[in-house]
Scaffold this motif. Structure first.
Motif, PDB file in Angstrom:
ATOM      1  N   LEU A 273       0.853  -1.187   0.000  1.00  0.00           N
ATOM      2  CA  LEU A 273       0.000   0.000   0.000  1.00  0.00           C
ATOM      3  C   LEU A 273       0.895   1.245   0.000  1.00  0.00           C
ATOM      4  O   LEU A 273       1.974   1.234   0.589  1.00  0.00           O
ATOM      5  CB  LEU A 273      -0.898   0.018   1.243  1.00  0.00           C
ATOM      6  CG  LEU A 273      -1.702  -1.252   1.541  1.00  0.00           C
ATOM      7  CD1 LEU A 273      -2.437  -1.118   2.858  1.00  0.00           C
ATOM      8  CD2 LEU A 273      -2.672  -1.547   0.414  1.00  0.00           C
TER       9      LEU A 273
ATOM     10  N   THR B  98      -2.903   7.206   6.645  1.00  0.00           N
ATOM     11  CA  THR B  98      -3.649   6.417   5.684  1.00  0.00           C
ATOM     12  C   THR B  98      -2.730   5.881   4.578  1.00  0.00           C
ATOM     13  O   THR B  98      -1.903   6.613   4.040  1.00  0.00           O
ATOM     14  CB  THR B  98      -4.765   7.262   5.026  1.00  0.00           C
ATOM     15  OG1 THR B  98      -5.577   7.822   6.042  1.00  0.00           O
ATOM     16  CG2 THR B  98      -5.630   6.420   4.113  1.00  0.00           C
TER      17      THR B  98
ATOM     18  N   SER C 294      -3.086   3.148   0.990  1.00  0.00           N
ATOM     19  CA  SER C 294      -4.074   2.497   0.148  1.00  0.00           C
ATOM     20  C   SER C 294      -3.438   1.967  -1.137  1.00  0.00           C
ATOM     21  O   SER C 294      -2.372   2.425  -1.541  1.00  0.00           O
ATOM     22  CB  SER C 294      -5.193   3.487  -0.215  1.00  0.00           C
ATOM     23  OG  SER C 294      -6.152   2.863  -1.033  1.00  0.00           O
TER      24      SER C 294
ATOM     25  N   LEU D 213      -7.582  -0.380   2.289  1.00  0.00           N
ATOM     26  CA  LEU D 213      -7.293   0.883   2.960  1.00  0.00           C
ATOM     27  C   LEU D 213      -6.775   0.559   4.357  1.00  0.00           C
ATOM     28  O   LEU D 213      -7.404  -0.198   5.100  1.00  0.00           O
ATOM     29  CB  LEU D 213      -8.553   1.743   3.069  1.00  0.00           C
ATOM     30  CG  LEU D 213      -8.411   3.046   3.848  1.00  0.00           C
ATOM     31  CD1 LEU D 213      -7.541   4.035   3.072  1.00  0.00           C
ATOM     32  CD2 LEU D 213      -9.770   3.647   4.135  1.00  0.00           C
TER      33      LEU D 213
END
Length: 145
Positions: free
Chosen positions: A109, A116, A118, A123
């Protein structure tokens, strides 16, 4: 004659001790290298499966998730068995790697902001100081508080 035998004995004992010290002091030995003598099944990257090693794309090495990763618990309580996901974060590369039971390989990711990561499907978000893995707005795994 006794002096010569004593000197030779001392020299032979010190030579043995030096060899041990040198082999123990070597920093080139990885924990997985010692398992090679035991044998066992390896994956396509040479990681010893029976010893708990798995390949990390992020570290480009064999690792033990239970030692190097952050464990996240399964949030689906309807399962008859419990499985965990694991997480590794590399802040320098601005990437995270997740290991979920449903995927044969780890999933990389990319960092979106401070809390965060993703890849478009998964996520990874930090909520209330705990990491959570979601897929399509459904929370799957969460770090224990």
């Amino acid at each position: 004659m006794k002096v010569i035998i004593t000197v030779l004995s001392i020299l032979s004992l010190s030579a043995c001790q030096n060899n041990k010290t040198q082999s123990i002091a070597s920093n080139d030995v990885k924990p997985q290298d010692s398992i090679q003598n035991i044998g066992g099944q390896t994956d396509e990257h040479g990681c010893y499966i029976a010893a708990g090693y798995t390949w990390s794309q992020l570290k480009n090495d064999c690792i033990r998730l239970f030692e190097d990763g952050i464990a996240l618990e399964n949030l689906n309580t309807t399962d008859t068995y419990h499985t965990a996901a694991y997480l590794i974060i590399d802040s320098l590369q601005k990437k995270a790697e997740i290991f979920v039971p449903s995927s044969h390989e780890s999933i990389l990711l990319t960092q979106q902001n401070d809390s965060t990561f993703s890849n478009g499907t998964f996520l990874l978000a930090k909520e209330n100081f705990c990491w959570t893995i979601s897929m399509k707005n459904t929370k799957l795994y969460q770090e224990r508080k």
